[in-house]
Write an enzyme that holds these catalytic residues in place. Structure first.
Site, PDB file in Angstrom:
ATOM      1  N   LYS A 267     -19.140  20.244 -13.201  1.00 32.41           N
ATOM      2  CA  LYS A 267     -20.552  20.788 -13.598  1.00 32.41           C
ATOM      3  C   LYS A 267     -21.416  20.017 -14.164  1.00 32.41           C
ATOM      4  CE  LYS A 267     -18.976  25.469 -14.943  1.00 32.41           C
ATOM      5  NZ  LYS A 267     -19.477  26.239 -14.018  1.00 32.41           N
ATOM      6  N   ARG A 341     -11.243  33.150 -10.773  1.00 31.52           N
ATOM      7  CA  ARG A 341     -10.555  34.029  -9.700  1.00 31.52           C
ATOM      8  C   ARG A 341      -9.189  33.684  -9.451  1.00 31.52           C
ATOM      9  NH1 ARG A 341     -14.944  32.932  -5.281  1.00 31.52           N
ATOM     10  NH2 ARG A 341     -16.034  32.537  -7.285  1.00 31.52           N
TER      11      ARG A 341
HETATM   12  N1  BES Z   1     -17.429  30.371 -15.538  1.00 36.88           N
HETATM   13  C1  BES Z   1     -18.245  30.312 -14.175  1.00 36.88           C
HETATM   14  C2  BES Z   1     -19.544  31.227 -14.125  1.00 36.88           C
HETATM   15  C3  BES Z   1     -20.492  31.244 -15.189  1.00 36.88           C
HETATM   16  C4  BES Z   1     -21.637  30.259 -14.858  1.00 36.88           C
HETATM   17  C5  BES Z   1     -20.494  31.987 -16.134  1.00 36.88           C
HETATM   18  C6  BES Z   1     -22.731  30.536 -15.699  1.00 36.88           C
HETATM   19  C7  BES Z   1     -21.378  32.244 -16.922  1.00 36.88           C
HETATM   20  C8  BES Z   1     -22.802  31.382 -16.963  1.00 36.88           C
HETATM   21  C9  BES Z   1     -17.375  30.057 -13.183  1.00 36.88           C
HETATM   22  O1  BES Z   1     -16.090  29.490 -13.242  1.00 36.88           O
HETATM   23  C10 BES Z   1     -17.929  29.164 -12.047  1.00 36.88           C
HETATM   24  O2  BES Z   1     -17.788  28.142 -12.258  1.00 36.88           O
HETATM   25  N2  BES Z   1     -18.178  30.005 -10.841  1.00 36.88           N
HETATM   26  C11 BES Z   1     -19.107  29.314  -9.860  1.00 36.88           C
HETATM   27  C12 BES Z   1     -18.259  29.773  -8.382  1.00 36.88           C
HETATM   28  C13 BES Z   1     -18.855  28.852  -7.411  1.00 36.88           C
HETATM   29  C14 BES Z   1     -18.227  27.439  -7.472  1.00 36.88           C
HETATM   30  C15 BES Z   1     -18.198  29.860  -6.121  1.00 36.88           C
HETATM   31  C16 BES Z   1     -20.339  29.540  -9.792  1.00 36.88           C
HETATM   32  O3  BES Z   1     -20.844  30.734 -10.134  1.00 36.88           O
HETATM   33  O4  BES Z   1     -21.026  28.715  -9.423  1.00 36.88           O
HETATM   34 MN    MN Z   2     -15.904  27.504 -13.060  1.00 33.69          MN
END
Ligand code: BES
Ligand code: MN
Ligand code: ZN
Length: 490
Positions: A267, A341
């Site tokens: 990230k 997931r």
């Molecule tokens: N934990 C994150 C989602 C999230 C982001 C929660 C910001 C709260 C605030 C999750 O694991 C994630 O990184 N999701 C990705 C999925 C994508 C790679 C398909 C996302 O939402 O960008």
């Molecule tokens: Mn994530």
């Protein structure tokens, strides 16, 4: 916090401060009665604009030898439980540093029953008194110890129930706000074990890395393998002596990534610290299970929380890896940041395998869900319309807002993999909350299942500007789950 109901007039109650509603139309009858004992001081202050009636505004004033907080609540006809919670929290913010007790009259002028008022005032006060700055050495600390409701003794049960539930919500906030160097999967499992030791009819269990492997949970194991911190699959079972429905087992499944860096699909660093909140679903499930047992609700519960850290490193899983989940399906990894997931896939399987009939999972699953709904609502997916609607109705009744989102077989193609049964993310920047739900469905087994994406309401990037909604973990989901379990108790 102690909560008492006293059948005494606001003018007579012994408390550090008395709260008086200030509506858009001025003082209510209850307020005017108190005001007449104070020579009209309160109405003069309101008329001069020194206190405002806007929702969430509160002003402490000295009136003779007592203190009063004028608590803005807006238009009387629009006052709902949310508004009253906000007002109660604002009063804590205004007076909590100075007084050890607050008295709140139940007010006939409001379009809410006495029970609804009692519940909302208790929740708003206890949630508003929560201090997320536990690690600050010279922080603002509330002195508040007691809330007195001036009203009918018959309200005591509603007040007591709300007080207990709010305590569990605040403990979920504690888990979420705890820094990731303190709140490891092992610590979270220890909290579950503590709940089991304190409450009757609750048992806890935690599977470590070896048992996770042995159970064939290749998806959870893969996410965990990049970190030196050990994963846990945390299981809580609540078996009340006389369940209302012997053949119904409420399966609660939670995502508890104690820190989500994204892994190899790293990230951006901005705001990454907030990813300590990626265990909010699991925290809500654990504390809500405690709340259900504490209230002695006659519903069988099986809670399963998948907990690990998502880290990059020499041992980390990679884009391109193909894993086998516990249900035997193969998953191609296309993004290691779509880890939630994966851990849920194995936890859902475990819940079904061990007898859950009605499953609800809670997860901070996609950033896009937060973009879509902001921090007020969770998005709820479910293939069983009736179960999904029950979840949403429980959320709305409890103050944890929830809104329906669609599942549709046509979404499946976006997670089709060229190499495996399914892939964990799509390269399309579209519909990611729905694709995540579509993915989960493959692992949800037979029977009613709903998925709540709580990315928005679980963790606040910033305060909404009132004491009810402070930065950090909110405990979202605890109240929803307790309400759902209550509704399954008859
Ligand atoms: N934990 C994150 C989602 C999230 C982001 C929660 C910001 C709260 C605030 C999750 O694991 C994630 O990184 N999701 C990705 C999925 C994508 C790679 C398909 C996302 O939402 O960008
Ligand atoms: Mn994530
Ligand atoms: Zn995550």
């Amino acid at each position: 916090m102690r909560v008492e109901v006293q059948a005494v007039a606001p003018a007579e109650v012994e408390a550090g401060v008395v709260a008086v509603l200030l509506t858009a139309g001025g003082l209510t009858e209850t307020g005017r009665t108190l005001d007449s004992t104070l020579d009209g001081l309160l109405s003069r202050i309101a008329q001069d604009g020194e206190a405002r009636s806007d929702l969430g505004r509160a002003r402490l004033v000295h009136a003779g030898d007592r203190r009063v907080v004028l608590a803005g609540v807006g238009e009387t006809s629009l006052v709902d439980a949310d508004a009253l919670r906000t007002t109660a929290a604002a009063v804590v913010g205004e007076a909590g540093e100075f007084v050890d007790s607050i008295a709140w009259p139940i007010d006939d002028a409001l379009p809410l029953s006495g029970e609804e008022q009692a519940g909302a005032l208790v929740e708003g006060t206890i949630l508003g008194a929560y201090d997320p700055a536990r690690w600050k050495q010279n922080g603002r600390h509330t002195k508040l110890e007691k809330l007195i409701l001036c009203g009918d003794f018959g309200l005591a049960d509603a007040a007591e129930r709300a007080a207990r539930i709010s305590g569990w919500v605040n403990r979920a906030r504690d888990l979420v706000n705890s820094p990731p160097n303190e709140m490891s999967p092992e610590q979270l499992a220890a909290r579950a074990a503590e709940i089991a030791s304190e409450l009757e009819n609750v048992e806890s269990q935690a599977l470590g890395p070896k048992e996770i492997q042995k159970q064939g949970m290749g998806a959870l194991a893969a996410v965990a393998q990049g970190s030196d911190v050990e994963p846990r699959l945390i299981v809580l079972r609540y078996e009340p002596p006389e369940p209302a429905h012997a053949d119904l087992v409420l399966g609660l499944v939670g995502k508890a990534i104690t820190f989500d860096t994204g892994g190899i699909s790293l990230k951006p660093s901005l705001k990454m610290e907030d990813m300590k909140g990626d265990m909010a679903g699991g925290a809500a499930v654990i504390e809500a299970t405690g709340a259900i047992a504490d209230l002695g609700l006659p519903v069988r519960v099986l809670s399963v929380v998948a907990s690990c850290e998502n880290m990059p490193g020499g041992h980390a899983y990679r884009p391109g890896d193909i894993l086998t989940a516990a249900n035997g399906k193969t998953i191609e990894i296309t993004n290691t940041d779509a880890e939630g997931r994966l851990v849920l896939a194995d936890a859902l399987w475990y819940a079904r395998e061990h007898g859950a009939t009605h499953v609800l999972d809670l997860a901070t699953l996609t950033g896009a869900m937060e973009l879509a709904l902001g921090d007020l609502y969770a998005g709820v997916f479910g293939r069983d319309d009736d179960w999904r609607e029950q979840v949403i109705a429980a959320g709305e009744a409890s103050g944890d807002h929830a809104w329906a989102f669609p599942l549709h077989p046509r979404y499946r193609r976006y997670v089709d993999s060229a190499f495996a049964d399914i892939k964990n993310s799509s390269d399309l920047r579209q519909g990611s909350p729905a694709l995540a739900a579509e993915f989960l469905q493959e692992f949800a087994g037979e029977g009613p299942w709903a998925h709540a994406d709580i990315a928005g309401p679980a963790f606040f990037e910033r305060s909404r500007g009132d004491y009810l909604h402070q930065r950090g973990g909110t405990g979202y989901g605890v109240r929803l789950i307790v309400e759902l379990a209550s509704r399954l108790s008859s």
